[in-house]
Scaffold this motif. Structure first.
Motif, PDB file in Angstrom:
ATOM      1  N   ARG A 228     -10.525  25.179  27.947  1.00 41.67           N
ATOM      2  CA  ARG A 228     -11.411  24.880  26.682  1.00 41.67           C
ATOM      3  C   ARG A 228     -10.810  25.093  25.459  1.00 41.67           C
ATOM      4  O   ARG A 228     -10.031  26.255  25.174  1.00 41.67           O
ATOM      5  CB  ARG A 228     -12.739  25.555  26.864  1.00 41.67           C
ATOM      6  CG  ARG A 228     -13.529  25.505  27.925  1.00 41.67           C
ATOM      7  CD  ARG A 228     -14.850  25.999  28.003  1.00 41.67           C
ATOM      8  NE  ARG A 228     -14.768  27.497  27.561  1.00 41.67           N
ATOM      9  CZ  ARG A 228     -15.783  28.018  27.138  1.00 41.67           C
ATOM     10  NH1 ARG A 228     -17.005  27.640  27.199  1.00 41.67           N
ATOM     11  NH2 ARG A 228     -15.482  29.602  26.809  1.00 41.67           N
ATOM     12  N   LYS A 229     -10.638  24.089  24.451  1.00 39.28           N
ATOM     13  CA  LYS A 229      -9.786  24.271  23.256  1.00 39.28           C
ATOM     14  C   LYS A 229     -10.328  25.350  22.402  1.00 39.28           C
ATOM     15  O   LYS A 229     -11.623  25.426  21.974  1.00 39.28           O
ATOM     16  CB  LYS A 229     -10.011  22.712  22.601  1.00 39.28           C
ATOM     17  CG  LYS A 229      -9.104  22.957  21.213  1.00 39.28           C
ATOM     18  CD  LYS A 229      -9.219  21.564  20.657  1.00 39.28           C
ATOM     19  CE  LYS A 229      -8.321  21.515  19.522  1.00 39.28           C
ATOM     20  NZ  LYS A 229      -8.284  19.981  18.680  1.00 39.28           N
ATOM     21  N   ASN A 230      -9.403  26.141  22.050  1.00 37.15           N
ATOM     22  CA  ASN A 230      -9.856  27.333  21.088  1.00 37.15           C
ATOM     23  C   ASN A 230     -10.829  28.287  21.848  1.00 37.15           C
ATOM     24  O   ASN A 230     -11.333  29.212  21.136  1.00 37.15           O
ATOM     25  CB  ASN A 230     -10.339  26.926  19.776  1.00 37.15           C
ATOM     26  CG  ASN A 230      -9.137  26.246  19.053  1.00 37.15           C
ATOM     27  OD1 ASN A 230      -7.988  26.138  19.263  1.00 37.15           O
ATOM     28  ND2 ASN A 230      -9.675  25.006  18.344  1.00 37.15           N
ATOM     29  N   GLN A 231     -11.000  28.411  22.961  1.00 36.36           N
ATOM     30  CA  GLN A 231     -11.916  29.119  23.816  1.00 36.36           C
ATOM     31  C   GLN A 231     -11.400  29.650  24.891  1.00 36.36           C
ATOM     32  O   GLN A 231     -10.520  29.171  25.580  1.00 36.36           O
ATOM     33  CB  GLN A 231     -13.439  28.484  23.664  1.00 36.36           C
ATOM     34  CG  GLN A 231     -13.924  27.954  22.629  1.00 36.36           C
ATOM     35  CD  GLN A 231     -15.358  27.318  23.111  1.00 36.36           C
ATOM     36  OE1 GLN A 231     -16.294  28.089  23.512  1.00 36.36           O
ATOM     37  NE2 GLN A 231     -15.597  25.932  22.765  1.00 36.36           N
ATOM     38  N   LEU A 232     -12.139  30.915  25.374  1.00 36.98           N
ATOM     39  CA  LEU A 232     -11.762  31.215  26.879  1.00 36.98           C
ATOM     40  C   LEU A 232     -11.913  30.387  27.823  1.00 36.98           C
ATOM     41  O   LEU A 232     -12.771  29.653  27.701  1.00 36.98           O
ATOM     42  CB  LEU A 232     -12.307  32.387  27.255  1.00 36.98           C
ATOM     43  CG  LEU A 232     -11.873  33.671  26.524  1.00 36.98           C
ATOM     44  CD1 LEU A 232     -12.873  34.923  26.727  1.00 36.98           C
ATOM     45  CD2 LEU A 232     -10.539  34.139  26.830  1.00 36.98           C
ATOM     46  N   PRO A 233     -10.980  29.993  28.686  1.00 39.48           N
ATOM     47  CA  PRO A 233     -11.143  29.228  30.111  1.00 39.48           C
ATOM     48  C   PRO A 233     -12.507  29.853  30.808  1.00 39.48           C
ATOM     49  O   PRO A 233     -12.926  31.044  30.663  1.00 39.48           O
ATOM     50  CB  PRO A 233      -9.979  29.393  30.976  1.00 39.48           C
ATOM     51  CG  PRO A 233      -8.941  29.880  29.995  1.00 39.48           C
ATOM     52  CD  PRO A 233      -9.670  30.686  29.057  1.00 39.48           C
ATOM     53  N   SER A 234     -12.999  29.098  31.653  1.00 40.82           N
ATOM     54  CA  SER A 234     -14.097  29.386  32.625  1.00 40.82           C
ATOM     55  C   SER A 234     -13.663  29.283  33.911  1.00 40.82           C
ATOM     56  O   SER A 234     -12.923  28.290  34.448  1.00 40.82           O
ATOM     57  CB  SER A 234     -15.324  28.580  32.369  1.00 40.82           C
ATOM     58  OG  SER A 234     -15.194  27.257  32.599  1.00 40.82           O
ATOM     59  N   LEU A 235     -13.800  30.364  34.782  1.00 38.44           N
ATOM     60  CA  LEU A 235     -13.449  30.142  36.253  1.00 38.44           C
ATOM     61  C   LEU A 235     -14.848  30.108  36.844  1.00 38.44           C
ATOM     62  O   LEU A 235     -15.772  30.733  36.486  1.00 38.44           O
ATOM     63  CB  LEU A 235     -12.735  31.595  36.458  1.00 38.44           C
ATOM     64  CG  LEU A 235     -11.492  31.548  36.199  1.00 38.44           C
ATOM     65  CD1 LEU A 235     -10.982  33.161  36.645  1.00 38.44           C
ATOM     66  CD2 LEU A 235     -10.320  30.668  36.490  1.00 38.44           C
ATOM     67  N   HIS A 236     -15.003  29.230  37.955  1.00 38.55           N
ATOM     68  CA  HIS A 236     -16.079  29.151  39.042  1.00 38.55           C
ATOM     69  C   HIS A 236     -15.641  29.542  40.194  1.00 38.55           C
ATOM     70  O   HIS A 236     -14.739  29.255  40.662  1.00 38.55           O
ATOM     71  CB  HIS A 236     -16.560  27.745  38.945  1.00 38.55           C
ATOM     72  CG  HIS A 236     -16.527  27.175  37.565  1.00 38.55           C
ATOM     73  ND1 HIS A 236     -18.007  26.846  37.027  1.00 38.55           N
ATOM     74  CD2 HIS A 236     -15.767  26.643  36.576  1.00 38.55           C
ATOM     75  CE1 HIS A 236     -17.958  26.381  35.946  1.00 38.55           C
ATOM     76  NE2 HIS A 236     -16.656  26.058  35.540  1.00 38.55           N
ATOM     77  N   LEU A 237     -16.167  30.754  40.410  1.00 35.78           N
ATOM     78  CA  LEU A 237     -16.002  31.629  41.653  1.00 35.78           C
ATOM     79  C   LEU A 237     -17.110  31.729  42.907  1.00 35.78           C
ATOM     80  O   LEU A 237     -18.208  31.702  42.346  1.00 35.78           O
ATOM     81  CB  LEU A 237     -15.676  33.071  41.239  1.00 35.78           C
ATOM     82  CG  LEU A 237     -14.622  33.301  40.045  1.00 35.78           C
ATOM     83  CD1 LEU A 237     -14.621  34.743  39.987  1.00 35.78           C
ATOM     84  CD2 LEU A 237     -13.257  32.957  40.362  1.00 35.78           C
ATOM     85  N   GLU A 238     -16.599  31.690  43.990  1.00 36.35           N
ATOM     86  CA  GLU A 238     -17.453  31.668  45.043  1.00 36.35           C
ATOM     87  C   GLU A 238     -17.437  33.020  45.763  1.00 36.35           C
ATOM     88  O   GLU A 238     -16.310  33.198  46.353  1.00 36.35           O
ATOM     89  CB  GLU A 238     -17.322  30.269  45.923  1.00 36.35           C
ATOM     90  CG  GLU A 238     -18.137  30.595  47.264  1.00 36.35           C
ATOM     91  CD  GLU A 238     -17.970  29.299  48.435  1.00 36.35           C
ATOM     92  OE1 GLU A 238     -18.299  29.366  49.410  1.00 36.35           O
ATOM     93  OE2 GLU A 238     -17.136  28.495  48.065  1.00 36.35           O
ATOM     94  N   PHE A 239     -18.419  33.722  46.005  1.00 32.45           N
ATOM     95  CA  PHE A 239     -18.343  34.905  46.634  1.00 32.45           C
ATOM     96  C   PHE A 239     -18.114  34.597  48.173  1.00 32.45           C
ATOM     97  O   PHE A 239     -18.619  33.804  48.689  1.00 32.45           O
ATOM     98  CB  PHE A 239     -19.460  35.604  46.484  1.00 32.45           C
ATOM     99  CG  PHE A 239     -20.055  36.087  45.085  1.00 32.45           C
ATOM    100  CD1 PHE A 239     -18.836  36.380  44.093  1.00 32.45           C
ATOM    101  CD2 PHE A 239     -21.177  35.694  44.645  1.00 32.45           C
ATOM    102  CE1 PHE A 239     -19.557  36.594  42.696  1.00 32.45           C
ATOM    103  CE2 PHE A 239     -21.672  36.040  43.359  1.00 32.45           C
ATOM    104  CZ  PHE A 239     -20.619  36.400  42.513  1.00 32.45           C
ATOM    105  N   VAL A 240     -17.121  35.529  48.579  1.00 31.68           N
ATOM    106  CA  VAL A 240     -16.755  35.338  50.275  1.00 31.68           C
ATOM    107  C   VAL A 240     -17.592  36.230  51.061  1.00 31.68           C
ATOM    108  O   VAL A 240     -18.200  35.948  52.108  1.00 31.68           O
ATOM    109  CB  VAL A 240     -15.158  35.593  50.361  1.00 31.68           C
ATOM    110  CG1 VAL A 240     -15.065  35.644  51.950  1.00 31.68           C
ATOM    111  CG2 VAL A 240     -14.384  34.496  49.333  1.00 31.68           C
ATOM    112  N   ASP A 241     -17.796  37.619  50.868  1.00 29.59           N
ATOM    113  CA  ASP A 241     -18.160  38.337  51.812  1.00 29.59           C
ATOM    114  C   ASP A 241     -19.551  39.213  51.214  1.00 29.59           C
ATOM    115  O   ASP A 241     -19.978  40.243  51.988  1.00 29.59           O
ATOM    116  CB  ASP A 241     -17.103  39.556  52.166  1.00 29.59           C
ATOM    117  CG  ASP A 241     -16.381  40.281  50.857  1.00 29.59           C
ATOM    118  OD1 ASP A 241     -16.990  39.705  49.747  1.00 29.59           O
ATOM    119  OD2 ASP A 241     -15.631  40.880  50.962  1.00 29.59           O
ATOM    120  N   GLN A 242     -20.008  38.801  50.030  1.00 27.99           N
ATOM    121  CA  GLN A 242     -21.363  39.636  49.774  1.00 27.99           C
ATOM    122  C   GLN A 242     -22.054  38.687  48.944  1.00 27.99           C
ATOM    123  O   GLN A 242     -21.575  37.449  48.297  1.00 27.99           O
ATOM    124  CB  GLN A 242     -20.853  40.807  48.644  1.00 27.99           C
ATOM    125  CG  GLN A 242     -20.115  41.697  49.439  1.00 27.99           C
ATOM    126  CD  GLN A 242     -20.851  42.572  50.409  1.00 27.99           C
ATOM    127  OE1 GLN A 242     -22.024  42.634  50.331  1.00 27.99           O
ATOM    128  NE2 GLN A 242     -20.232  43.377  51.352  1.00 27.99           N
TER     129      GLN A 242
END
Length: 267
Positions: A228-242
């Motif tokens: 994202r321009k001039n902002q922190l990136p966003s990470l989309h995470l999928e929980f594996v074991d919990q």
């Protein structure tokens, strides 16, 4: 029947909805619902309660994101205001409404996050207005803003709120970490999370996530990364074991600090 005349005995067969932090309660509330149709109210047993939320069962469904009002004789230590009043009135935003069957009858398990004594002006103008949580006030009540669109049902409800979380890169195939970063969530569900994070993690990579406030620790897979321009990136995470304990965000007095919860979500 007035609320002061309640018989605080849960109905036979009423299921208990509590987390490990729950205590047995003997409480009933008047739940008032407004929205698209005619307003309605129901007296029901409260199954989980804290200063910032409650769980209960209704015979009719509620729309997730809408506001409802609860009136009940709540204990002083669970109140955010009106501690000397006999009756406690509080507005809550519906966070989940799950259909179930109890003794052959269809019911709905509902969870709400408390936002205060009175609803926002926008609710008075439009009772069908939806809201989403963006943080917490210093008194333990949730902060909300208007939702631009109606809630879309998902298999796992997604909550738009800011929670501090640590994301760590793993060294190769080992479970040891090489880099880590303190992040803030954009939204979270039981199975995944979106975080604002500059960690150089790529799609398909495994990372470790930790949330001290809810004692949650899990390995996750990066499913998407948005620059994202001039902002922190966003990470989309999928929980594996919990699975993240989303119910604890609304049905227990969680320890989120006001310094964190006052941050706004960046769209």
């Amino acid at each position: 029947m007035s609320i002061t005349e309640f018989d605080h005995t849960p109905p036979a067969g009423q299921p208990e909805m509590r987390t490990s932090a729950r205590h047995e309660i003997d409480l009933k509330a008047i739940v008032q619902v407004t929205g698209d149709d005619e307003p309605w109210k129901e007296i029901t047993a409260v199954t989980s309660i804290s200063r910032n939320g409650a769980g209960f069962t209704l015979t009719q469904p509620c729309v997730v994101g809408r506001l409802i009002q609860l009136t009940m004789p709540l204990a002083e230590e669970l109140r955010a205001y009106d501690r000397s009043e006999k009756i406690y009135q509080v507005v809550g935003v519906v966070q989940f409404c799950n259909r179930a069957e109890v003794e052959g009858k269809q019911v709905y398990h509902v969870g709400v996050g408390f936002i205060g004594k009175t609803p926002p002006d926008s609710h008075m103008e439009n009772p069908a207005q939806g809201y989403r949580i963006i943080g917490m006030h210093a008194n333990g009540l949730w902060r909300v803003i208007e939702s631009a669109t109606d809630f879309t049902p998902r298999r796992n409800s997604r909550f738009w709120m800011n929670i501090p979380m640590t994301v760590s890169k793993l060294k190769g195939k080992s479970e040891k970490t090489s880099q880590k970063e303190e992040c803030m969530t954009q939204n979270i569900s039981t199975t995944g999370v979106s975080v604002l994070c500059s960690l150089p993690a790529v799609v398909g990579e495994r990372v470790k996530v930790a949330c001290e406030e809810f004692r949650f620790y899990s390995v996750a897979i990066v499913r998407n990364r948005k620059e994202r321009k001039n902002q922190l990136p966003s990470l989309h995470l999928e929980f594996v074991d919990q699975r993240f304990p989303t119910e604890k965000m609304f049905l227990t007095d969680n320890p989120l600090e006001a310094d964190y919860s006052d941050l706004n979500v960046v769209s």
